[in-house]
Scaffold this motif. Structure first.
Motif, PDB file in Angstrom:
ATOM      1  N   UNK A  39      29.231  38.662  40.031  1.00 17.54           N
ATOM      2  CA  UNK A  39      28.705  38.633  41.376  1.00 17.54           C
ATOM      3  C   UNK A  39      29.652  37.913  42.336  1.00 17.54           C
ATOM      4  N   UNK A  40      30.597  37.125  41.783  1.00 19.49           N
ATOM      5  CA  UNK A  40      31.531  36.388  42.643  1.00 19.49           C
ATOM      6  C   UNK A  40      32.711  37.239  43.084  1.00 19.49           C
ATOM      7  N   UNK A  41      32.934  38.364  42.402  1.00 23.62           N
ATOM      8  CA  UNK A  41      34.081  39.196  42.752  1.00 23.62           C
ATOM      9  C   UNK A  41      33.718  40.093  43.929  1.00 23.62           C
ATOM     10  N   UNK A  42      34.505  39.979  44.989  1.00 27.75           N
ATOM     11  CA  UNK A  42      34.215  40.799  46.160  1.00 27.75           C
ATOM     12  C   UNK A  42      34.915  42.142  46.108  1.00 27.75           C
ATOM     13  N   UNK A  43      36.042  42.172  45.381  1.00 28.04           N
ATOM     14  CA  UNK A  43      36.835  43.401  45.369  1.00 28.04           C
ATOM     15  C   UNK A  43      36.466  44.299  44.194  1.00 28.04           C
ATOM     16  N   UNK A  44      36.606  45.583  44.428  1.00 25.99           N
ATOM     17  CA  UNK A  44      36.529  46.561  43.340  1.00 25.99           C
ATOM     18  C   UNK A  44      37.954  47.091  43.163  1.00 25.99           C
ATOM     19  N   UNK A  85      35.418  39.959  34.746  1.00 25.73           N
ATOM     20  CA  UNK A  85      34.281  40.139  35.645  1.00 25.73           C
ATOM     21  C   UNK A  85      34.510  41.035  36.839  1.00 25.73           C
ATOM     22  N   UNK A  86      35.610  41.771  36.852  1.00 27.98           N
ATOM     23  CA  UNK A  86      35.845  42.683  37.974  1.00 27.98           C
ATOM     24  C   UNK A  86      35.131  44.012  37.777  1.00 27.98           C
TER      25      UNK A  86
END
Ligand code: ZN
Length: 234
Positions: A39-44, A85-86
């Motif tokens: 949930x902390x990763x903003x990028x895909x 986590x990505x």
């Protein structure tokens, strides 16, 4: 002895149950941690393994197909990103391309393949596109990674520079190439999101081709891509 056996049985059962509970708790906690990390990763991260299907890309030393090497690198990079986590999207995850097969010429199919990849790049503003390719050049001595970046988004250069730095410091100390702005590379010129192309190495160079086909080297290289991404705060 019977009593003692009974006592040992109860004790063992209790210990086994405790152990199972501990494992279960640990697994639950780790999945919670993974979710939290996710949930902390903003990028895909869009991993675009270049070529595929009827387009092998460059054909190098020992008839190595660029499309196959690109896929191996991309799948390893994907594993590392998922472990950290990505969210990722692969434009292809097997030997096939994504062209519209109903079109009647190779040129039309290739064009449709490129447009579909571009659509995936631009499908979300959260995307960061990393395209993986291999180089080829008539001078067989040429070797080393070269990264190209899109001029449409300033983060592209940041990412390209950080990946170059990571690859050079970890794997290619004598590589003096710097990242280059794209001029005429369709996907980079039309990407709305941060986008780069990583030419991992030269399939025209015998020694480098040996490395580029080596699974351990592919893993180390993928960690460099990951480190560059981390250092770019993407
Ligand atoms: Zn290529």
């Amino acid at each position: 002895m019977v009593r003692r056996k009974g006592y040992i049985f109860v004790l063992s059962t209790t210990l086994i149950l405790c152990f199972i509970v501990m494992i279960f708790t640990a697994v639950s906690q780790s999945s919670v941690m993974t979710n939290t990390t996710e949930s902390k990763k903003n990028s895909v991260i869009v991993i675009d393994c270049g070529h595929g299907g009827e387009d092998p890309g460059a054909v190098g030393v020992n008839n190595v197909y660029e499309s196959d090497v690109n896929l191996s690198f991309g799948l390893k990079f994907n594993d590392i990103l998922k472990l950290n986590g990505y969210d990722t999207v692969l434009t292809r995850n097997d030997k096939n391309d994504i062209a519209d097969k109903s079109l009647d010429t190779i040129a039309k199919r290739k064009k449709s393949d490129m447009y579909k990849r571009l659509d995936i790049y631009n499908s979300s503003l959260k995307n960061v596109a990393i395209s993986i390719h291999q180089n080829i050049f008539p001078a067989k001595s040429c070797s080393g990674t070269q990264v190209f970046y899109s001029k449409q988004n300033p983060l592209s250069k940041v990412l390209a520079d950080n990946i170059t730095t990571s690859v050079v410091s970890n794997l290619q100390n004598d590589n003096e190439r710097i990242s280059k702005e794209s001029n005429g590379i369709f996907l980079l010129d039309n990407a709305k999101v941060p986008a780069i192309i990583v030419e991992c190495g030269f399939l025209s160079n015998e020694n480098e081709t040996y490395l580029l086909c080596d699974k351990e080297y592919q893993k180390k290289f993928s960690y460099c891509l990951f480190q560059g991404l981390m250092n770019s705060n993407l």
